[in-house]
Design a protein around this motif. Structure first.
Motif, mmCIF file in Angstrom:
data_model
loop_
_atom_site.group_PDB
_atom_site.id
_atom_site.type_symbol
_atom_site.label_atom_id
_atom_site.label_comp_id
_atom_site.label_asym_id
_atom_site.label_seq_id
_atom_site.Cartn_x
_atom_site.Cartn_y
_atom_site.Cartn_z
ATOM 1 N N TRP A 1 0.799 -1.219 0.000
ATOM 2 C CA TRP A 1 0.000 0.000 0.000
ATOM 3 C C TRP A 1 0.844 1.288 0.000
ATOM 4 C CZ3 TRP A 1 -1.326 -3.946 3.593
ATOM 5 C CH2 TRP A 1 -2.475 -4.670 3.242
ATOM 6 N N ASN A 2 2.138 1.193 0.256
ATOM 7 C CA ASN A 2 2.909 2.437 0.408
ATOM 8 C C ASN A 2 3.971 2.634 -0.676
ATOM 9 O OD1 ASN A 2 4.889 0.622 1.105
ATOM 10 N ND2 ASN A 2 5.287 1.466 3.146
ATOM 11 N N LYS A 3 3.779 2.047 -1.828
ATOM 12 C CA LYS A 3 4.749 2.188 -2.910
ATOM 13 C C LYS A 3 4.937 3.651 -3.295
ATOM 14 C CE LYS A 3 5.810 0.788 -7.649
ATOM 15 N NZ LYS A 3 5.362 0.018 -8.833
ATOM 16 N N GLU A 4 3.852 4.400 -3.442
ATOM 17 C CA GLU A 4 3.957 5.802 -3.840
ATOM 18 C C GLU A 4 4.671 6.626 -2.772
ATOM 19 O OE1 GLU A 4 0.226 7.448 -4.920
ATOM 20 O OE2 GLU A 4 -0.066 6.121 -6.652
ATOM 21 N N GLU A 5 4.393 6.343 -1.495
ATOM 22 C CA GLU A 5 5.058 7.047 -0.400
ATOM 23 C C GLU A 5 6.560 6.804 -0.437
ATOM 24 O OE1 GLU A 5 5.235 7.034 4.516
ATOM 25 O OE2 GLU A 5 3.798 5.758 3.452
ATOM 26 N N ARG A 6 6.968 5.556 -0.641
ATOM 27 C CA ARG A 6 8.396 5.239 -0.678
ATOM 28 C C ARG A 6 9.063 5.876 -1.888
ATOM 29 N NH1 ARG A 6 9.052 0.244 -1.722
ATOM 30 N NH2 ARG A 6 6.903 -0.519 -1.794
ATOM 31 N N GLU A 7 8.394 5.861 -3.014
ATOM 32 C CA GLU A 7 8.972 6.469 -4.221
ATOM 33 C C GLU A 7 9.099 7.973 -4.066
ATOM 34 O OE1 GLU A 7 6.436 5.182 -7.361
ATOM 35 O OE2 GLU A 7 7.491 3.263 -7.639
ATOM 36 N N ALA A 8 8.125 8.592 -3.406
ATOM 37 C CA ALA A 8 8.191 10.038 -3.186
ATOM 38 C C ALA A 8 9.360 10.395 -2.273
ATOM 39 C CB ALA A 8 6.879 10.538 -2.587
ATOM 40 N N LEU A 9 9.570 9.580 -1.235
ATOM 41 C CA LEU A 9 10.688 9.832 -0.328
ATOM 42 C C LEU A 9 12.019 9.640 -1.044
ATOM 43 C CD1 LEU A 9 11.892 10.461 2.409
ATOM 44 C CD2 LEU A 9 11.577 8.059 3.053
ATOM 45 N N GLU A 10 12.135 8.616 -1.854
ATOM 46 C CA GLU A 10 13.369 8.394 -2.603
ATOM 47 C C GLU A 10 13.647 9.550 -3.559
ATOM 48 O OE1 GLU A 10 15.783 6.163 -2.264
ATOM 49 O OE2 GLU A 10 14.661 5.571 -0.469
ATOM 50 N N ALA A 11 12.593 10.099 -4.156
ATOM 51 C CA ALA A 11 12.765 11.242 -5.052
ATOM 52 C C ALA A 11 13.267 12.465 -4.276
ATOM 53 C CB ALA A 11 11.445 11.560 -5.749
ATOM 54 N N ARG A 12 12.730 12.673 -3.061
ATOM 55 C CA ARG A 12 13.189 13.786 -2.224
ATOM 56 C C ARG A 12 14.642 13.585 -1.808
ATOM 57 N NH1 ARG A 12 10.425 17.235 0.555
ATOM 58 N NH2 ARG A 12 11.360 16.724 2.566
ATOM 59 N N LYS A 13 14.996 12.357 -1.474
ATOM 60 C CA LYS A 13 16.373 12.082 -1.090
ATOM 61 C C LYS A 13 17.326 12.346 -2.264
ATOM 62 C CE LYS A 13 15.988 8.803 2.745
ATOM 63 N NZ LYS A 13 16.975 9.530 3.580
ATOM 64 N N ARG A 14 16.933 11.977 -3.465
ATOM 65 C CA ARG A 14 17.775 12.247 -4.635
ATOM 66 C C ARG A 14 17.904 13.741 -4.871
ATOM 67 N NH1 ARG A 14 14.899 7.813 -6.759
ATOM 68 N NH2 ARG A 14 13.486 9.229 -7.881
ATOM 69 N N HIS A 15 16.796 14.448 -4.694
ATOM 70 C CA HIS A 15 16.812 15.895 -4.930
ATOM 71 C C HIS A 15 17.754 16.607 -3.961
ATOM 72 C CE1 HIS A 15 15.422 19.935 -5.859
ATOM 73 N NE2 HIS A 15 15.213 20.131 -4.564
#
Length: 230
Positions: A179-193
């Motif tokens: 259920w939290n795939k989008e949440e994890r992907e959003a966090l990974e995107a923030r970490k990359r940024h």
């Protein structure tokens, strides 16, 4: 590194004989005596830059450091007694959080911030949160007080560029579920940024970790408060 206090050690203004610039200096205890250390935020960052500069030989850094650190180098030499290296190492840790000898315990986790890469974020955050202009505050604030102000940004509900970046870097991804795939992907995107692009040298990394400990503690306290308030 010393922490901010409501009863800080004595401090005064000091004018550099070469540049003519005025900055704060603080009295630190050493072997029963008092040594005036140039521990303004700006001075600390200049010392940190010196340690990060791999083009400067270690022996040259050792020669320059006392003149960068002390308001009165000859008086500091007298106060050092038979252990000038020990005094420099101890006061560099207390004033700047720099581990000169490499024997200070510190976390080896992911870096939380970088003074150079986050410079614009720090300037903007100090102005928006506290109304502080960097050029003035960096000379009047001690380094430990600056770190304390930055750590306090992690506790407030108001967003700031610096807090956003550090929060993203310190954030731990949630355990994966369906259920939290989008949440994890959003966090990974923030970490990359917000990812840092340089690796600090060991003494500066220790300084980073010492400050990051305060940021992490403030962020954790803010999360606990938010959880209690629902």
């Amino acid at each position: 590194m010393r922490r901010p206090s409501l009863t800080p050690p004595p401090s005064r203004e000091h004018t550099d004989e070469v540049s003519g610039e005025t900055e704060t200096v603080t009295a630190y205890d050493w072997m029963g005596g008092r040594v005036w250390v140039r521990d303004s935020a700006r001075r600390a960052l200049l010392v940190i830059e010196l340690f990060a500069d791999e083009s400067v030989r270690p022996e040259q850094k050792a020669l320059w450091l006392p003149h960068m650190m002390f308001a009165d180098p000859p008086a500091a030499r007298d106060a050092a007694g038979d252990d000038p290296q020990g005094m420099v190492a101890a006061l560099a840790w207390e004033a700047y959080g720099i581990d000169v000898t490499g024997d200070r315990p510190h976390d080896a986790g992911a870096a939380a911030f970088d003074w150079a890469q986050d410079a614009a974020r720090i300037r903007a955050s100090l102005m928006s949160a506290y109304g502080l202009d960097w050029d003035d505050a960096s000379r009047s604030l001690s380094f430990c007080d600056l770190v304390g102000l930055l750590a306090s940004l992690m506790e407030t509900a108001e967003s700031s560029p610096f807090a956003e970046a550090v929060s993203a870097r310190l954030a731990k991804p949630p355990a994966p579920t369906k259920w939290n795939k989008e949440e994890r992907e959003a966090l990974e995107a923030r970490k990359r940024h917000f990812a840092l692009k340089t690796a600090a040298s060991d003494p500066v990394r220790a300084q980073n970790d010492a400050a990051a400990d305060q940021f992490a503690a403030a962020l954790a306290a803010a999360k606990r408060k938010a959880a209690r308030n629902g």
